[in-house]
Design a protein around this motif. Sequence first.
Motif, PDB file in Angstrom:
ATOM      1  N   PHE A   9       0.813  -1.207   0.000  1.00 52.35           N
ATOM      2  CA  PHE A   9       0.000   0.000   0.000  1.00 52.35           C
ATOM      3  C   PHE A   9       0.856   1.270   0.000  1.00 52.35           C
ATOM      4  CE2 PHE A   9      -3.406  -2.781   1.839  1.00 52.35           C
ATOM      5  CZ  PHE A   9      -4.245  -2.687   0.745  1.00 52.35           C
ATOM      6  N   VAL A  10       1.863   1.325   0.865  1.00 53.95           N
ATOM      7  CA  VAL A  10       2.698   2.528   0.953  1.00 53.95           C
ATOM      8  C   VAL A  10       3.518   2.703  -0.320  1.00 53.95           C
ATOM      9  CG1 VAL A  10       4.603   3.595   2.211  1.00 53.95           C
ATOM     10  CG2 VAL A  10       2.761   2.485   3.462  1.00 53.95           C
ATOM     11  N   GLY A  11       4.057   1.628  -0.857  1.00 54.75           N
ATOM     12  CA  GLY A  11       4.818   1.722  -2.104  1.00 54.75           C
ATOM     13  C   GLY A  11       3.947   2.151  -3.265  1.00 54.75           C
ATOM     14  N   GLY A  12       2.729   1.626  -3.327  1.00 57.07           N
ATOM     15  CA  GLY A  12       1.806   2.038  -4.386  1.00 57.07           C
ATOM     16  C   GLY A  12       1.430   3.504  -4.272  1.00 57.07           C
ATOM     17  N   ALA A  13       1.219   3.975  -3.029  1.00 63.82           N
ATOM     18  CA  ALA A  13       0.871   5.389  -2.829  1.00 63.82           C
ATOM     19  C   ALA A  13       2.034   6.293  -3.231  1.00 63.82           C
ATOM     20  CB  ALA A  13       0.489   5.627  -1.372  1.00 63.82           C
ATOM     21  N   LEU A  14       3.235   5.932  -2.869  1.00 66.86           N
ATOM     22  CA  LEU A  14       4.398   6.744  -3.239  1.00 66.86           C
ATOM     23  C   LEU A  14       4.615   6.759  -4.751  1.00 66.86           C
ATOM     24  CD1 LEU A  14       6.933   5.808  -0.426  1.00 66.86           C
ATOM     25  CD2 LEU A  14       5.709   7.959  -0.716  1.00 66.86           C
ATOM     26  N   LEU A  15       4.410   5.638  -5.400  1.00 71.19           N
ATOM     27  CA  LEU A  15       4.550   5.576  -6.853  1.00 71.19           C
ATOM     28  C   LEU A  15       3.488   6.429  -7.538  1.00 71.19           C
ATOM     29  CD1 LEU A  15       6.186   4.262  -9.129  1.00 71.19           C
ATOM     30  CD2 LEU A  15       4.493   2.426  -9.151  1.00 71.19           C
ATOM     31  N   ALA A  16       2.261   6.409  -7.019  1.00 70.62           N
ATOM     32  CA  ALA A  16       1.197   7.245  -7.595  1.00 70.62           C
ATOM     33  C   ALA A  16       1.521   8.728  -7.410  1.00 70.62           C
ATOM     34  CB  ALA A  16      -0.142   6.900  -6.935  1.00 70.62           C
ATOM     35  N   LEU A  17       2.052   9.115  -6.241  1.00 73.62           N
ATOM     36  CA  LEU A  17       2.447  10.510  -6.022  1.00 73.62           C
ATOM     37  C   LEU A  17       3.567  10.916  -6.978  1.00 73.62           C
ATOM     38  CD1 LEU A  17       2.358  10.837  -2.140  1.00 73.62           C
ATOM     39  CD2 LEU A  17       0.920  12.017  -3.797  1.00 73.62           C
TER      40      LEU A  17
END
Length: 142
Positions: A9-17
């Motif tokens: 979840f955190v990696g996906g959020a950072l990649l989206a940002l």
Amino acid sequence: MPVARYFMFVGGALLALLFLIDAYSPSQAVIASHAAPAIDRNVVRIRSDQKLPERVVYDTSLPTIVPPAPKVRVAAAPQPPVAIDPTAQARVRNTFAQFVPVDVKKPEPQVQRKRKVARIRANPPIRLAQQQHFGFFGNNTW
């Protein structure tokens, strides 16, 4: 599994940002290339105040100097006098002349010791409280 889920979840959020920032921010390379005057970057000359040492030149056309061979004579070892082949009995005698007897010691019998018998205690084992183990399958406590 909670740690893997966290990284997902955190990696996906950072990649989206990262993708959002890239889409909404202007490209710095494009702005810099239009603002600066054209520079001829094909030829770059660098001068230095330091001087390199002089070159060492090896002249390989001259013949190799070979040192002269030493004038040392090796003395031949004196030949031992030729002995007549001894008989078989003399050879056996010479063999036993060099024999050194070894003292043979008898092994001492070992004294057996009495064994101690451990007493069995009747006290029940003590049980301690343990924390729950987190596993990959079925232990969803988060």
